[in-house]
Write an enzyme that holds these catalytic residues in place. Structure first.
Site, PDB file in Angstrom:
ATOM      1  N   ASP A  34       1.104  -1.106   0.389  1.00 12.97           N
ATOM      2  CA  ASP A  34      -0.387  -0.001   0.026  1.00 12.97           C
ATOM      3  C   ASP A  34       1.211   1.263   0.236  1.00 12.97           C
ATOM      4  O   ASP A  34       1.771   1.527   0.790  1.00 12.97           O
ATOM      5  CB  ASP A  34      -0.928   0.688   1.085  1.00 12.97           C
ATOM      6  CG  ASP A  34      -2.419  -1.122   0.922  1.00 12.97           C
ATOM      7  OD1 ASP A  34      -2.614  -1.156   0.023  1.00 12.97           O
ATOM      8  OD2 ASP A  34      -2.691  -1.927   2.339  1.00 12.97           O
ATOM      9  N   GLU A  45       4.034 -14.923   1.612  1.00 11.79           N
ATOM     10  CA  GLU A  45       3.404 -15.914   2.239  1.00 11.79           C
ATOM     11  C   GLU A  45       4.200 -17.274   1.684  1.00 11.79           C
ATOM     12  O   GLU A  45       2.896 -17.252   0.487  1.00 11.79           O
ATOM     13  CB  GLU A  45       2.081 -15.705   2.072  1.00 11.79           C
ATOM     14  CG  GLU A  45       1.612 -14.407   2.937  1.00 11.79           C
ATOM     15  CD  GLU A  45       0.718 -13.303   1.977  1.00 11.79           C
ATOM     16  OE1 GLU A  45       0.276 -13.780   1.000  1.00 11.79           O
ATOM     17  OE2 GLU A  45      -0.174 -12.953   2.738  1.00 11.79           O
ATOM     18  N   LYS A  98      -3.093  -3.135  10.611  1.00 12.98           N
ATOM     19  CA  LYS A  98      -3.033  -4.323  11.868  1.00 12.98           C
ATOM     20  C   LYS A  98      -1.017  -4.839  11.767  1.00 12.98           C
ATOM     21  O   LYS A  98      -0.724  -4.903  12.176  1.00 12.98           O
ATOM     22  CB  LYS A  98      -3.474  -5.314  11.108  1.00 12.98           C
ATOM     23  CG  LYS A  98      -5.121  -5.296  10.822  1.00 12.98           C
ATOM     24  CD  LYS A  98      -5.633  -6.351  11.195  1.00 12.98           C
ATOM     25  CE  LYS A  98      -5.588  -6.853   9.441  1.00 12.98           C
ATOM     26  NZ  LYS A  98      -6.763  -7.584   9.535  1.00 12.98           N
TER      27      LYS A  98
END
Length: 193
Positions: free
Chosen positions: A128, A138, A178
């Site tokens: 972002d 991941e 987060k």
């Protein structure tokens, strides 16, 4: 429009994009910058939990995640982390990245690794505007053989896109961000949704 190699070098020179440690010019090609694997990993521990109810109360979701996720596993330079077929692991880039409010980044895995079954990002490949920190990877091994992953190996490439203007809510200014300033292989914080 995606930034070209010349524009990426200019953005690194003027500090609008910061990558630490700064990549060599050899790591910049066409429309991307190579990123390397850091030395921190997390995996799912052996567990007896039959499922994680992602729509359950946030305290129960977090408790379930705490039961199944490992602590951070540090792999020293020169040693390998083995990702076995069918396994998911979290890791981080060696580099830390800072983006301004008018540039979005995209992480792509390497084709050579994908041809061995390694997925570098399961779904989340957008960085972002306003991001600051290391990028969590991941990993998923969809191949037939264990894969040895070593810190500082080239793991993917970042490319950048200039927006029509700065966003009103850059990631580093959002109160509910987060993963703000992450430096570790941070486990899912879905319980904070």
């Amino acid at each position: 429009m995606r930034l070209t190699d010349i524009e990426i070098e200019q953005a690194l020179d003027n500090g609008s994009i910061v990558i630490e440690p700064r990549p060599s010019n050899d790591a910049i090609s066409g429309v991307s910058v190579d990123v390397r694997l850091g030395g921190q990993f997390r995996v799912f521990k052996d567990h007896t939990a039959p499922f994680i109810d992602l729509s359950g109360p946030s305290t129960e979701v977090q408790a379930a995640l705490d039961r199944v996720m490992s602590e951070i596993i540090e792999i020293p330079d020169g040693e390998a982390f083995f990702l076995h077929p069918g396994e998911l692991a979290l890791a981080v880039t060696y580099e830390s990245v800072t983006l301004p409010a008018d540039i979005v980044g995209w992480l792509d895995g390497r084709s050579s690794l994908a041809r061995l079954g390694l997925m570098v990002h399961v779904t989340a490949h957008r960085i972002d505007p306003g991001w600051q920190g290391k990028i969590v990877l991941e990993f998923y091994n969809s191949g037939k053989l264990p894969l040895a992953l070593r810190p500082r190996m080239t793991i993917g490439a970042l490319n950048f896109e200039r927006l029509s203007g700065p966003v009103a809510r850059p990631y580093n200014k959002r109160k509910n961000a987060k993963y703000k300033d992450q430096q570790d292989a941070v486990a899912s914080r879905i319980s904070q949704d």
